[in-house]
Design a protein around this motif. Structure first.
Motif, PDB file in Angstrom:
ATOM      1  N   PHE A 106       1.142  11.797   4.635  1.00 34.83           N
ATOM      2  CA  PHE A 106       1.704  10.472   4.897  1.00 34.83           C
ATOM      3  C   PHE A 106       0.838   9.707   5.899  1.00 34.83           C
ATOM      4  O   PHE A 106       0.549   8.522   5.712  1.00 34.83           O
ATOM      5  N   SER A 107       0.413  10.385   6.948  1.00 27.42           N
ATOM      6  CA  SER A 107      -0.406   9.736   7.984  1.00 27.42           C
ATOM      7  C   SER A 107      -1.743   9.270   7.425  1.00 27.42           C
ATOM      8  O   SER A 107      -2.244   8.212   7.810  1.00 27.42           O
ATOM      9  N   ALA A 110      -1.095   6.052   5.672  1.00 28.84           N
ATOM     10  CA  ALA A 110      -0.776   5.013   6.659  1.00 28.84           C
ATOM     11  C   ALA A 110      -2.028   4.553   7.407  1.00 28.84           C
ATOM     12  O   ALA A 110      -2.239   3.353   7.605  1.00 28.84           O
ATOM     13  N   THR A 113      -4.199   2.450   5.139  1.00 24.14           N
ATOM     14  CA  THR A 113      -3.631   1.099   5.019  1.00 24.14           C
ATOM     15  C   THR A 113      -3.953   0.279   6.267  1.00 24.14           C
ATOM     16  O   THR A 113      -4.367  -0.884   6.161  1.00 24.14           O
ATOM     17  N   LEU A 114      -3.795   0.874   7.427  1.00 23.68           N
ATOM     18  CA  LEU A 114      -4.130   0.189   8.683  1.00 23.68           C
ATOM     19  C   LEU A 114      -5.619  -0.159   8.734  1.00 23.68           C
ATOM     20  O   LEU A 114      -5.999  -1.257   9.163  1.00 23.68           O
ATOM     21  N   THR A 142       0.624  -3.236  -0.772  1.00 21.83           N
ATOM     22  CA  THR A 142       1.403  -2.588   0.275  1.00 21.83           C
ATOM     23  C   THR A 142       2.900  -2.811   0.061  1.00 21.83           C
ATOM     24  O   THR A 142       3.700  -1.873   0.169  1.00 21.83           O
ATOM     25  N   SER A 145       4.134  -0.743  -2.809  1.00 25.90           N
ATOM     26  CA  SER A 145       4.192   0.654  -2.386  1.00 25.90           C
ATOM     27  C   SER A 145       5.470   0.916  -1.594  1.00 25.90           C
ATOM     28  O   SER A 145       6.150   1.932  -1.806  1.00 25.90           O
ATOM     29  N   VAL A 146       5.813   0.012  -0.696  1.00 31.00           N
ATOM     30  CA  VAL A 146       7.057   0.142   0.075  1.00 31.00           C
ATOM     31  C   VAL A 146       8.253   0.076  -0.869  1.00 31.00           C
ATOM     32  O   VAL A 146       9.214   0.847  -0.729  1.00 31.00           O
TER      33      VAL A 146
END
Length: 187
Positions: A106-107, A110, A113-114, A142, A145-146
């Motif tokens: 997951f990280s 993330a 994406t950042l 994004t 995806s959410v």
């Protein structure tokens, strides 16, 4: 040419073949790769996708005068993905390792994406006419995806497939545009 082949064919096809005959909304890559006997397939997928993003994003940030944060984020996302595919997801046998696997996977997404947000922000500041459509595309990817995360309630294969394929193609198009705009030697 090689990046086109990876972005438009190899990674999307490999990702879909990896999830063949599974329910995209009730399972995910970790389960498929570790509990369904596809461990080597999962490892290869991680190396292929991680290597693609690592190489492509480093090429994209080459023209930035200040790129320390983006370099750091690319490296962190790559290491997290590497650890995620190397650590088994077998919650009944290795609960702590499985927790770390989920945390790293997951990280990694993330942080990627950042990193893309940071890169696009800098390019939009320099040339909004060229890079604003990329920023909007990034926000759409994004947001969807959410939506996939919230609609299934888990990190599903559908989310992972969409995220992987969409951002793979997105990064390829961004690299092509950066190359054309700043006359980086073509790949």
């Amino acid at each position: 040419m090689l990046l086109n082949l990876l972005a438009y064919a190899v990674i999307p096809i490999y990702t879909l073949v990896f999830t063949y005959k599974t329910n995209w909304f009730s399972t995910n890559f970790s389960v498929i790769g570790n509990l369904m006997g596809r461990t080597n397939f999962f490892l290869c997928w991680g190396i292929l996708v991680g290597g693609y993003f690592y190489f492509s994003l480093h090429r994209i940030i080459m023209p930035l005068s200040k790129k320390k944060r983006e370099t750091f984020l690319i490296n962190v996302a790559s290491f997290l993905l590497f650890f995620a595919v190397m650590i088994p997801y077998l919650p009944d046998q290795f609960p702590v390792a499985s927790f770390l696997h989920i945390l790293f996977a997951f990280s990694s997404a993330a942080v990627l994406t950042l990193c893309l947000f940071s890169i696009l922000w800098k390019f939009c500041q320099a040339n909004p006419v060229i890079y604003r459509p990329f920023f909007i595309g990034f926000l759409i990817i994004t947001a969807f995806s959410v939506f996939l995360l919230l609609s299934s309630g888990i990190i599903s294969s559908a989310l992972e497939i969409f995220f992987t394929v969409a951002f793979t193609v997105f990064v390829r198009l961004l690299l092509k545009t950066v190359t054309e705009q700043l006359t980086i030697s073509p790949l």
